[in-house]
Design a protein around this motif. Sequence first.
Motif, PDB file in Angstrom:
ATOM      1  N   ASN A 105      31.697  21.484 -35.369  1.00 12.50           N
ATOM      2  CA  ASN A 105      30.611  21.125 -36.272  1.00 12.50           C
ATOM      3  C   ASN A 105      29.270  21.049 -35.543  1.00 12.50           C
ATOM      4  N   LEU A 106      29.272  20.481 -34.335  1.00 13.11           N
ATOM      5  CA  LEU A 106      28.021  20.375 -33.587  1.00 13.11           C
ATOM      6  C   LEU A 106      27.501  21.747 -33.181  1.00 13.11           C
ATOM      7  N   ILE A 107      28.397  22.626 -32.734  1.00 16.10           N
ATOM      8  CA  ILE A 107      27.966  23.971 -32.333  1.00 16.10           C
ATOM      9  C   ILE A 107      27.370  24.715 -33.520  1.00 16.10           C
ATOM     10  N   LEU A 108      28.021  24.630 -34.679  1.00 16.01           N
ATOM     11  CA  LEU A 108      27.490  25.292 -35.867  1.00 16.01           C
ATOM     12  C   LEU A 108      26.155  24.687 -36.286  1.00 16.01           C
ATOM     13  N   ASN A 109      26.029  23.388 -36.162  1.00 14.61           N
ATOM     14  CA  ASN A 109      24.765  22.712 -36.470  1.00 14.61           C
ATOM     15  C   ASN A 109      23.652  23.191 -35.539  1.00 14.61           C
ATOM     16  N   TYR A 110      23.929  23.213 -34.245  1.00 10.27           N
ATOM     17  CA  TYR A 110      22.928  23.633 -33.271  1.00 10.27           C
ATOM     18  C   TYR A 110      22.477  25.068 -33.518  1.00 10.27           C
ATOM     19  N   PHE A 111      23.430  25.962 -33.669  1.00  8.65           N
ATOM     20  CA  PHE A 111      23.081  27.374 -33.781  1.00  8.65           C
ATOM     21  C   PHE A 111      22.477  27.711 -35.140  1.00  8.65           C
ATOM     22  N   SER A 112      22.796  26.932 -36.174  1.00  7.85           N
ATOM     23  CA  SER A 112      22.150  27.185 -37.462  1.00  7.85           C
ATOM     24  C   SER A 112      20.657  26.884 -37.373  1.00  7.85           C
ATOM     25  N   PHE A 113      20.276  25.841 -36.616  1.00  9.74           N
ATOM     26  CA  PHE A 113      18.857  25.569 -36.444  1.00  9.74           C
ATOM     27  C   PHE A 113      18.173  26.684 -35.669  1.00  9.74           C
ATOM     28  N   VAL A 114      18.816  27.149 -34.615  1.00  7.58           N
ATOM     29  CA  VAL A 114      18.230  28.229 -33.813  1.00  7.58           C
ATOM     30  C   VAL A 114      18.044  29.486 -34.663  1.00  7.58           C
ATOM     31  N   ALA A 115      19.107  29.923 -35.335  1.00  5.67           N
ATOM     32  CA  ALA A 115      19.050  31.173 -36.098  1.00  5.67           C
ATOM     33  C   ALA A 115      18.049  31.079 -37.243  1.00  5.67           C
ATOM     34  N   ASN A 116      18.115  29.996 -38.009  1.00  7.87           N
ATOM     35  CA  ASN A 116      17.213  29.868 -39.141  1.00  7.87           C
ATOM     36  C   ASN A 116      15.785  29.565 -38.711  1.00  7.87           C
TER      37      ASN A 116
END
Length: 419
Positions: free
Chosen positions: A85-96
């Motif tokens: 969950n944390l990895i998906l949270n982190y990378f969603s901010f980067v990508a978006n």
Amino acid sequence: MTQTPLKIAVVSQYFFPENFIINDIVRELSALGVHVEVFTGKPNYPSGEVFPGYTAHDAVEDRFAGTIAVHRAPLRPRKKGGAKNLILNYFSFVANGVRYFTRHAKRGQFDAYFVFAPSPVISVIPALAMKRAHRAPVFLWVQDLWPESLAATGFIRNKFLLSIVGLLVRGLYWAVDVLLVQSQAFIDPVKRYARADKINYYPNSYLQQDDSGEICKLPESLTAVLRSHFCVVFAGNLGSAQGLATIVEAARVLHAEQSQALIVMVGTGSKADWLAEQKCKWGLDNLIIAGAYPRTAMAELFELSAALLVTLKRDEIFSCTIPSKVQAYLAAGRPIIGSLDGEGARVINDAAAGITCPAEDAAGLAACIRSMLAMPQTQREQMGTQARAYFLKHFELKAQCKALVRMFEQRIEQDKATQ
């Protein structure tokens, strides 16, 4: 010096209504005449669920403090934590962030990009994309040392993966223009990945009360306990870095002694459920789990506390850190009990603001609480006075924001001179 108002883009995965120091810095920069716009995600920390009034989807814009534009990219919430969950949270901010923020950089012509990076450091990537869209220096305010903190918290244990993260950090540090570090002890670890001439010391600061006019009162059930007992209060994140097992063990020691001191835990985090389980398991009626309260309740909480508690795990990386709650405690003018090593303990001791013991020393922590309880009230008050004086000299937010503006101006003028 610059002749027109500075235009600063603040990039941070975390922002109001989440409770972070960057909120106060943005407000104060604006008060100093800086044109500030914030680029962030959808608020979901620390609960893991998107706050009411927001959705995880769609880019939106709102206002902070009435006039400051806040651009919010879609974000996958962190949910209940855990690596996935944390990895998906982190990378969603980067990508978006890369997708949605760069269009504003093209239009806005910012003078500098200022990145607040408590964790993860990859949150600087959207700012680097903005820099590519429109050239301006990137200031990265390093709050957390990667990859060391990933290893210390057990988030990543594989040495090969840690080495890959180290290469990533080296690349990100190379790409930014200025590295600001929150602790003098951060300088040497950061120098392993970046040139020394990029690094500047810029400490965390704290504003005791915002000017929003909002006040949140503590429940009477809690204030009654605080008024009628000697309460040592821990306020903040209840996570793995905080070494909460030390607090539990100290509570067990004091419980066995039938000490009159209570330990009050205010906050939430990934270890909150574990802490409640330990309280139940050992029958610790001297360990009060009070839950989380908003920033506007902290002044009352601190005022009613006999002493304030800060703890960290024992690890070289944490010894370099000054936990942000230390500045908050100093500002409150209350005596401090610390179970931590390195910079955090040094600040408390230099300020003569309290007493400390090594990190993860449960017997030492119990002894510190015992000593504070036995201390004359006048001595505790003197510690509080010294804490407040040290805060005003070293960490007061308005002075720190003026120093930050000077850093922006100096770098911008330097870049102009070399063009």
